[in-house]
Design an enzyme around this catalytic site. Structure first.
Site, PDB file in Angstrom:
ATOM      1  N   LYS A 212       0.825  -1.208   0.000  1.00  0.00           N
ATOM      2  CA  LYS A 212       0.000   0.000   0.000  1.00  0.00           C
ATOM      3  C   LYS A 212       0.858   1.258   0.000  1.00  0.00           C
ATOM      4  O   LYS A 212       0.642   2.186  -0.776  1.00  0.00           O
ATOM      5  CB  LYS A 212      -0.922   0.000   1.223  1.00  0.00           C
ATOM      6  CG  LYS A 212      -1.933   1.144   1.232  1.00  0.00           C
ATOM      7  CD  LYS A 212      -2.679   1.221   2.557  1.00  0.00           C
ATOM      8  CE  LYS A 212      -3.476  -0.019   2.830  1.00  0.00           C
ATOM      9  NZ  LYS A 212      -4.261   0.079   4.080  1.00  0.00           N
ATOM     10  N   GLU A 218      10.029  -5.898   3.806  1.00  0.00           N
ATOM     11  CA  GLU A 218      10.108  -7.286   3.346  1.00  0.00           C
ATOM     12  C   GLU A 218       9.710  -7.392   1.872  1.00  0.00           C
ATOM     13  O   GLU A 218      10.337  -8.102   1.085  1.00  0.00           O
ATOM     14  CB  GLU A 218       9.190  -8.181   4.189  1.00  0.00           C
ATOM     15  CG  GLU A 218       9.600  -8.322   5.642  1.00  0.00           C
ATOM     16  CD  GLU A 218       8.900  -7.319   6.545  1.00  0.00           C
ATOM     17  OE1 GLU A 218       8.815  -7.586   7.749  1.00  0.00           O
ATOM     18  OE2 GLU A 218       8.446  -6.260   6.036  1.00  0.00           O
ATOM     19  N   GLY A 269      -4.901  -4.446   5.647  1.00  0.00           N
ATOM     20  CA  GLY A 269      -4.366  -5.588   4.914  1.00  0.00           C
ATOM     21  C   GLY A 269      -5.116  -6.872   5.161  1.00  0.00           C
ATOM     22  O   GLY A 269      -5.412  -7.630   4.235  1.00  0.00           O
ATOM     23  N   ARG A 270      -5.462  -7.145   6.416  1.00  0.00           N
ATOM     24  CA  ARG A 270      -6.134  -8.406   6.756  1.00  0.00           C
ATOM     25  C   ARG A 270      -7.579  -8.447   6.283  1.00  0.00           C
ATOM     26  O   ARG A 270      -8.227  -9.487   6.322  1.00  0.00           O
ATOM     27  CB  ARG A 270      -6.052  -8.644   8.264  1.00  0.00           C
ATOM     28  CG  ARG A 270      -6.665  -7.519   9.099  1.00  0.00           C
ATOM     29  CD  ARG A 270      -6.182  -7.608  10.547  1.00  0.00           C
ATOM     30  NE  ARG A 270      -6.659  -6.534  11.387  1.00  0.00           N
ATOM     31  CZ  ARG A 270      -6.099  -5.335  11.491  1.00  0.00           C
ATOM     32  NH1 ARG A 270      -5.040  -5.042  10.753  1.00  0.00           N
ATOM     33  NH2 ARG A 270      -6.580  -4.423  12.322  1.00  0.00           N
ATOM     34  N   GLU A 356      -4.715  -9.782  15.061  1.00  0.00           N
ATOM     35  CA  GLU A 356      -4.217  -8.447  14.755  1.00  0.00           C
ATOM     36  C   GLU A 356      -5.308  -7.405  14.974  1.00  0.00           C
ATOM     37  O   GLU A 356      -5.013  -6.252  15.304  1.00  0.00           O
ATOM     38  CB  GLU A 356      -3.711  -8.386  13.312  1.00  0.00           C
ATOM     39  CG  GLU A 356      -2.853  -7.153  13.024  1.00  0.00           C
ATOM     40  CD  GLU A 356      -2.090  -7.253  11.725  1.00  0.00           C
ATOM     41  OE1 GLU A 356      -0.916  -7.673  11.744  1.00  0.00           O
ATOM     42  OE2 GLU A 356      -2.680  -6.929  10.665  1.00  0.00           O
ATOM     43  N   HIS A 387      -4.849 -35.977  14.582  1.00  0.00           N
ATOM     44  CA  HIS A 387      -3.639 -36.750  14.853  1.00  0.00           C
ATOM     45  C   HIS A 387      -2.493 -35.845  15.299  1.00  0.00           C
ATOM     46  O   HIS A 387      -1.329 -36.238  15.260  1.00  0.00           O
ATOM     47  CB  HIS A 387      -3.244 -37.548  13.607  1.00  0.00           C
ATOM     48  CG  HIS A 387      -4.269 -38.571  13.219  1.00  0.00           C
ATOM     49  ND1 HIS A 387      -4.226 -39.879  13.635  1.00  0.00           N
ATOM     50  CD2 HIS A 387      -5.404 -38.453  12.476  1.00  0.00           C
ATOM     51  CE1 HIS A 387      -5.267 -40.535  13.149  1.00  0.00           C
ATOM     52  NE2 HIS A 387      -5.996 -39.692  12.441  1.00  0.00           N
ATOM     53  N   LYS A 502       9.448  -3.332  13.804  1.00  0.00           N
ATOM     54  CA  LYS A 502       9.967  -2.769  12.549  1.00  0.00           C
ATOM     55  C   LYS A 502      10.979  -1.657  12.835  1.00  0.00           C
ATOM     56  O   LYS A 502      12.036  -1.576  12.194  1.00  0.00           O
ATOM     57  CB  LYS A 502       8.813  -2.215  11.712  1.00  0.00           C
ATOM     58  CG  LYS A 502       7.865  -3.248  11.141  1.00  0.00           C
ATOM     59  CD  LYS A 502       6.794  -2.563  10.313  1.00  0.00           C
ATOM     60  CE  LYS A 502       5.815  -3.545   9.708  1.00  0.00           C
ATOM     61  NZ  LYS A 502       4.787  -2.876   8.890  1.00  0.00           N
TER      62      LYS A 502
END
Length: 526
Positions: A212, A218, A269-270, A356, A387, A502
């Site tokens: 954005k 990253e 973002g999420r 978040e 399992h 960050k």
């Protein structure tokens, strides 16, 4: 008039605390249990149904939850959100992800434009671009079609779109809409990008850079990794890359990209899978028509989430029961357990969405709250999880509420009969059995084999994982998280908790460290 009050100040919450606890094992035994299954369900969009018979609720608790929804003004707050009030108070922003898939209320103008029109225009631009790629109008330098799309992003720019792609990959192959294979690069660990790049033909790959701000460390690092790979292959990177970014970012008008598609600050973002963030990669992978079906399912779920009566609103009721479990019953975690391999990464997406959003210890005014808020979210697909960590869920010291998701049909329409039943029947049999095993348990004189039961669960059941059902499922959980944030009086739409690390990482890379931070940096040979 809307008022924003802490959960523990609400009269209805204090009434809820006093409600008698439900003995789940007793309530779910025999005919009583069968009656509860018939009674305690809510229809959702796209043929999904939310069943909550195996939750620790009865009519008394449900009446208290309805009063809580009314006093907390959940429906009114949702209406204020979709009509464009500043609900993200931390960043002083609107919250408009619902508008990427439809308009529930008034027209909303921001940045001088009608936002619904803006989002539709971006979807139309993406659709036009994707169709040109599929038709061979946009090709690589050799005039050959692109066969692979690679998304470069992190957090919400990766988890949601990746989960949605994996959920629809086999469906698209079966239904003839599979256009391009999609890969995802997210981690700044160079092994992530290297593994993807070594496994694809870069000459026939198109890369989607999602940032954005255009400054995400990253993502830009991985972009450089990709550009180096393209350069080393003798390719012009600008002919292989598109950007999804804001109109004000440095990526927006850069000649480094074939095209740029836009998002804005009003979509976190999420919450961005139904925006250009998910739209570009999913439209390239499956075609714009499939992405449109996905949006339609989400839009239908949003309409149902606007219902004021909590017992008719699956997302609101799911949220209320979750708050009851967290704040009154004292359960610290929630497990998301889809009995569908297609949803293998859906729990990871919901983990970010929930934790978040509601992992906050101050209210929307910055004041500390005196109660617990968001739970720890984790999960894996069934039957794999059975399992793995189900041992703790069945017999551990903590009770963990469970959210199952199940479908009657698989995606590929291929199966085999073994010992009198198909694989799909075995899958569905397992989820039905787990619900009852968790709820009722099993008495045994051997304490090691004794199951206490009383472990609550809900299940969402649908016909098949398809684009519409996936959109509805996604929107259900987005709206659940929103309603819980309203109840806890926290801001579900900022994420200051990701910022400190960050800042310190930049200090480390600039060698501006001392004390323990320098010591750890030295240990890692930075």
């Amino acid at each position: 008039m809307i008022t924003w009050n802490n959960l523990d100040t609400l009269t209805s919450y204090q009434e809820l605390e006093k409600a008698a606890r439900v003995n789940l094992a007793e309530a779910m035994t025999g005919d009583k249990g069968a009656e509860r299954v018939k009674k305690y369900s809510v229809p959702m969009a796209e043929g999904l149904v939310y069943y909550y018979a195996a939750k620790q609720v009865d009519d008394t608790v449900l009446d208290a939850l309805k009063k809580l929804a009314d006093e907390a003004q959940l429906a009114e707050k949702f209406k204020a959100l979709y009509n464009g009030e500043v609900i993200n108070t931390g960043e002083k922003r609107l919250v408009l992800h619902h508008m990427t898939r439809g308009q529930l209320g008034d027209a909303v103008t921001a940045d001088g434009v009608d936002k619904r029109t803006f989002y539709k225009q971006q979807q139309e631009r993406i659709a036009e671009f994707a169709n040109k790629v599929h038709n061979g109008e946009i090709t690589n330098a050799a005039g050959e079609k692109f066969t692979t799309v690679v998304q470069i992003g992190i957090g919400g720019s990766d988890l949601g779109p990746r989960a949605m792609y994996l959920a629809l990959e086999n469906w698209a192959k079966k239904n003839g809409t599979f256009k391009m294979e999609a890969k995802f690069i997210s981690n700044v660990d160079p092994d992530d990008a290297a593994a993807v790049l070594y496994g694809i033909d870069v000459a026939h790959s198109i890369f989607v850079l999602v940032s954005k701000s255009g400054t995400t460390l990253e993502t830009l690092t991985n972009e450089s990794f990709v550009k180096d790979a393209l350069k080393n292959a003798g390719l012009d990177a600008s002919k292989h890359m598109i950007a999804v970014t804001s109109e004000t970012s440095p990526l927006a008008k850069s000649s480094d990209y074939l095209a740029a598609f836009f998002m804005d600050d009003y979509i976190g973002g999420r919450y961005s899978s139904t925006s250009a963030v998910g739209g570009a990669v999913l439209s390239l992978a499956f075609g714009p028509e499939v992405f449109a079906q996905f949006l339609k399912g989400a839009a239908e779920a949003d309409k149902l989430a606007a219902e004021a009566d909590a017992t008719k609103n699956a997302a609101m009721l799911d949220a209320l029961i979750g708050v009851y479990e967290r704040n009154v019953l004292g359960y610290p975690c929630t497990a998301v357990l889809p009995y569908s391999q297609a949803l293998s990464r859906f729990p990871a997406h919901l983990q970010q969405l929930d934790m978040e959003s509601n992992g906050k210890s101050v209210n929307r005014f910055g004041e500390p709250v005196n109660y617990v808020t968001g739970p720890v979210i984790f999960g894996e697909p069934g039957t794999n999880g059975q399992h793995s960590f189900y041992q703790l869920l069945h017999q551990g010291t903590d009770i963990v509420p469970l959210q199952f998701v199940g479908f009657k049909k698989n995606q590929m329409d291929t199966d085999v009969v073994i010992q009198g039943s198909t694989s799909q029947q075995k899958l569905c049999a397992n989820v039905a059995a787990q619900i009852m095993a968790f709820a009722c348990g099993k008495a045994d004189e051997n304490r090691n084999k004794n199951f206490e039961g009383g472990r609550p669960s809900s299940i969402i059941i649908g016909e098949q994982v398809n684009p519409g059902a996936l959109g509805a499922l996604l929107a259900h959980f987005e709206n659940k998280v929103m309603f819980q944030g309203f109840l806890w009086n926290v801001n579900s739409f900022d994420q200051e908790g990701v910022q400190l690390g960050k800042v310190l990482a930049k200090r480390v890379l600039a060698h501006e460290t001392d004390g323990a931070l320098k010591a750890f940096s030295d240990l890692l040979e930075i």
